[in-house]
Design a protein around this motif. Structure first.
Motif, PDB file in Angstrom:
ATOM      1  N   PHE A 125       3.664 -36.895 -82.498  1.00  0.00           N
ATOM      2  CA  PHE A 125       4.221 -36.808 -83.752  1.00  0.00           C
ATOM      3  C   PHE A 125       3.376 -35.686 -84.458  1.00  0.00           C
ATOM      4  CE2 PHE A 125       5.459 -41.224 -83.660  1.00  0.00           C
ATOM      5  CZ  PHE A 125       6.855 -41.037 -83.464  1.00  0.00           C
ATOM      6  N   LYS A 126       4.213 -34.805 -84.912  1.00  0.00           N
ATOM      7  CA  LYS A 126       3.525 -33.446 -85.603  1.00  0.00           C
ATOM      8  C   LYS A 126       2.597 -33.948 -86.601  1.00  0.00           C
ATOM      9  CE  LYS A 126       7.427 -30.589 -84.407  1.00  0.00           C
ATOM     10  NZ  LYS A 126       8.727 -29.860 -84.833  1.00  0.00           N
ATOM     11  N   GLU A 127       1.554 -32.940 -86.637  1.00  0.00           N
ATOM     12  CA  GLU A 127       0.534 -33.265 -87.511  1.00  0.00           C
ATOM     13  C   GLU A 127       1.117 -33.106 -89.302  1.00  0.00           C
ATOM     14  OE1 GLU A 127      -2.760 -34.092 -87.593  1.00  0.00           O
ATOM     15  OE2 GLU A 127      -2.298 -34.997 -85.566  1.00  0.00           O
ATOM     16  N   SER A 135      -0.338 -38.600 -97.209  1.00  0.00           N
ATOM     17  CA  SER A 135      -0.624 -38.356 -98.602  1.00  0.00           C
ATOM     18  C   SER A 135       0.222 -39.099 -99.576  1.00  0.00           C
ATOM     19  CB  SER A 135      -0.105 -36.687 -98.849  1.00  0.00           C
ATOM     20  OG  SER A 135       1.254 -36.597 -98.595  1.00  0.00           O
ATOM     21  N   ARG A 136       1.109 -39.768 -98.917  1.00  0.00           N
ATOM     22  CA  ARG A 136       1.762 -40.722 -99.627  1.00  0.00           C
ATOM     23  C   ARG A 136       1.341 -42.475 -99.601  1.00  0.00           C
ATOM     24  NH1 ARG A 136       3.269 -36.582-101.505  1.00  0.00           N
ATOM     25  NH2 ARG A 136       5.083 -35.590-101.473  1.00  0.00           N
ATOM     26  N   GLY A 137       0.214 -42.556 -98.817  1.00  0.00           N
ATOM     27  CA  GLY A 137      -0.495 -43.705 -99.060  1.00  0.00           C
ATOM     28  C   GLY A 137      -0.548 -44.680 -97.704  1.00  0.00           C
ATOM     29  N   LEU A 138       0.455 -43.883 -96.641  1.00  0.00           N
ATOM     30  CA  LEU A 138       0.501 -44.826 -95.609  1.00  0.00           C
ATOM     31  C   LEU A 138      -0.794 -44.500 -94.423  1.00  0.00           C
ATOM     32  CD1 LEU A 138       3.545 -44.682 -96.606  1.00  0.00           C
ATOM     33  CD2 LEU A 138       4.165 -44.809 -94.293  1.00  0.00           C
ATOM     34  N   ASN A 139      -1.293 -45.493 -93.939  1.00  0.00           N
ATOM     35  CA  ASN A 139      -2.185 -45.031 -93.055  1.00  0.00           C
ATOM     36  C   ASN A 139      -1.639 -44.774 -91.578  1.00  0.00           C
ATOM     37  OD1 ASN A 139      -1.433 -47.466 -91.356  1.00  0.00           O
ATOM     38  ND2 ASN A 139      -2.875 -48.638 -92.408  1.00  0.00           N
ATOM     39  N   LYS A 140      -2.582 -44.239 -90.579  1.00  0.00           N
ATOM     40  CA  LYS A 140      -2.045 -43.616 -89.314  1.00  0.00           C
ATOM     41  C   LYS A 140      -0.984 -44.476 -88.416  1.00  0.00           C
ATOM     42  CE  LYS A 140      -3.275 -41.722 -84.854  1.00  0.00           C
ATOM     43  NZ  LYS A 140      -4.470 -41.454 -84.027  1.00  0.00           N
ATOM     44  N   LYS A 141      -1.320 -45.913 -88.559  1.00  0.00           N
ATOM     45  CA  LYS A 141      -0.677 -46.873 -87.688  1.00  0.00           C
ATOM     46  C   LYS A 141       0.688 -46.928 -88.520  1.00  0.00           C
ATOM     47  CE  LYS A 141      -0.537 -51.278 -85.603  1.00  0.00           C
ATOM     48  NZ  LYS A 141      -1.153 -52.567 -85.255  1.00  0.00           N
ATOM     49  N   GLU A 142       0.868 -46.995 -89.853  1.00  0.00           N
ATOM     50  CA  GLU A 142       2.075 -47.111 -90.610  1.00  0.00           C
ATOM     51  C   GLU A 142       2.833 -45.945 -90.507  1.00  0.00           C
ATOM     52  OE1 GLU A 142       0.467 -50.220 -94.413  1.00  0.00           O
ATOM     53  OE2 GLU A 142       0.162 -48.138 -94.404  1.00  0.00           O
ATOM     54  N   GLU A 144       2.789 -43.933 -88.036  1.00  0.00           N
ATOM     55  CA  GLU A 144       3.396 -43.510 -86.632  1.00  0.00           C
ATOM     56  C   GLU A 144       4.549 -44.570 -86.536  1.00  0.00           C
ATOM     57  OE1 GLU A 144       0.248 -44.527 -83.914  1.00  0.00           O
ATOM     58  OE2 GLU A 144      -0.211 -42.311 -83.808  1.00  0.00           O
ATOM     59  N   ARG A 145       4.454 -45.793 -87.161  1.00  0.00           N
ATOM     60  CA  ARG A 145       5.694 -46.778 -87.063  1.00  0.00           C
ATOM     61  C   ARG A 145       6.883 -46.425 -87.731  1.00  0.00           C
ATOM     62  NH1 ARG A 145       2.594 -51.992 -89.460  1.00  0.00           N
ATOM     63  NH2 ARG A 145       1.037 -52.309 -87.787  1.00  0.00           N
ATOM     64  N   LEU A 146       6.613 -45.611 -88.891  1.00  0.00           N
ATOM     65  CA  LEU A 146       7.763 -45.189 -89.560  1.00  0.00           C
ATOM     66  C   LEU A 146       8.550 -43.795 -88.865  1.00  0.00           C
ATOM     67  CD1 LEU A 146       9.505 -45.249 -92.336  1.00  0.00           C
ATOM     68  CD2 LEU A 146       7.978 -43.855 -93.222  1.00  0.00           C
ATOM     69  N   LEU A 147       7.844 -43.194 -88.296  1.00  0.00           N
ATOM     70  CA  LEU A 147       8.263 -42.204 -87.516  1.00  0.00           C
ATOM     71  C   LEU A 147       8.953 -42.400 -86.285  1.00  0.00           C
ATOM     72  CD1 LEU A 147       5.258 -39.227 -88.074  1.00  0.00           C
ATOM     73  CD2 LEU A 147       7.594 -39.258 -88.752  1.00  0.00           C
ATOM     74  N   ALA A 148       8.361 -43.473 -85.574  1.00  0.00           N
ATOM     75  CA  ALA A 148       8.933 -43.970 -84.313  1.00  0.00           C
ATOM     76  C   ALA A 148      10.416 -44.593 -84.518  1.00  0.00           C
ATOM     77  CB  ALA A 148       7.831 -45.000 -83.626  1.00  0.00           C
ATOM     78  N   GLY A 175       5.170 -51.550 -82.225  1.00  0.00           N
ATOM     79  CA  GLY A 175       5.431 -50.429 -83.314  1.00  0.00           C
ATOM     80  C   GLY A 175       5.751 -50.964 -84.404  1.00  0.00           C
ATOM     81  N   GLU A 176       6.028 -52.174 -84.690  1.00  0.00           N
ATOM     82  CA  GLU A 176       6.215 -52.571 -85.974  1.00  0.00           C
ATOM     83  C   GLU A 176       5.393 -53.678 -86.556  1.00  0.00           C
ATOM     84  OE1 GLU A 176       8.751 -53.181 -89.397  1.00  0.00           O
ATOM     85  OE2 GLU A 176       8.717 -51.743 -87.813  1.00  0.00           O
TER      86      GLU A 176
END
Length: 176
Positions: A125-127, A135-142, A144-148, A175-176
């Protein structure tokens, strides 16, 4: 004017092949494919333009969640008799782990009265997308889940049942 939209979703576990043909003039074909890849797989799509004034658009999205290999081989074939043809291919593979996935977009054009395009992207996923979500408060795993979810679902015209099936599959693979 004929229009044949179709879309497919699956968790890939085997080699797949599909042949799409435009045999009639003024046929418009749109094919969208999304998958979650868990094993080594090759997905082959042949689009045969056998008549004049035809249009095809093929969009593939693959989410590779293991170190396995996912290959898309897309062949747009435009016969000599087929004039005024539009042949578009757009393929993306998102990697959760590094591997040797590939996209091979082939445009076999035998009549130059055509518009033929292809685009490919293989990577993570793009940086910029990750940064925005963080920047909206999601961590890396969250993030990636949303983008997936967005990556797989945005490619498909699906009903509620199929949407839930995709979300359940994302849960199965973490992924969820």
């Amino acid at each position: 004017k004929r229009s044949e939209p179709c879309g497919t979703y699956c968790i890939l576990r085997c080699c797949n092949a599909l042949i799409l043909t435009t045999d009639y003039p003024y046929t418009s074909l749109e094919y969208k494919y999304s998958c979650i890849n868990i094993d080594d797989n090759t997905y082959i799509i042949n689009i045969n333009h056998n008549s004049k004034n035809t249009n095809s658009k093929v969009i593939n999205h693959g989410l590779n969640v293991t170190s396995s290999k996912l290959d898309f081989l897309i062949n747009g074939i435009i016969n000599k008799e087929s004039s005024n043809v539009i042949c578009n291919q757009d393929s993306k593979i998102i990697l959760k782990k590094d591997n040797n996935s590939s996209i091979k977009p082939n445009l076999l054009v035998n009549n130059y009265d055509t518009i033929s395009n292809h685009s490919c992207y293989i990577g993570h996923f793009k940086e910029e997308e990750m940064f925005y979500l963080k920047s909206r408060g999601l961590n890396k795993k969250e993030s990636e889940r949303l983008l997936a979810k967005a990556f797989l679902l945005s490619n498909m015209d699906i009903n509620f049942l199929n949407r839930n099936m995709i979300l359940e599959d994302l849960k199965l693979i973490g992924g969820e």
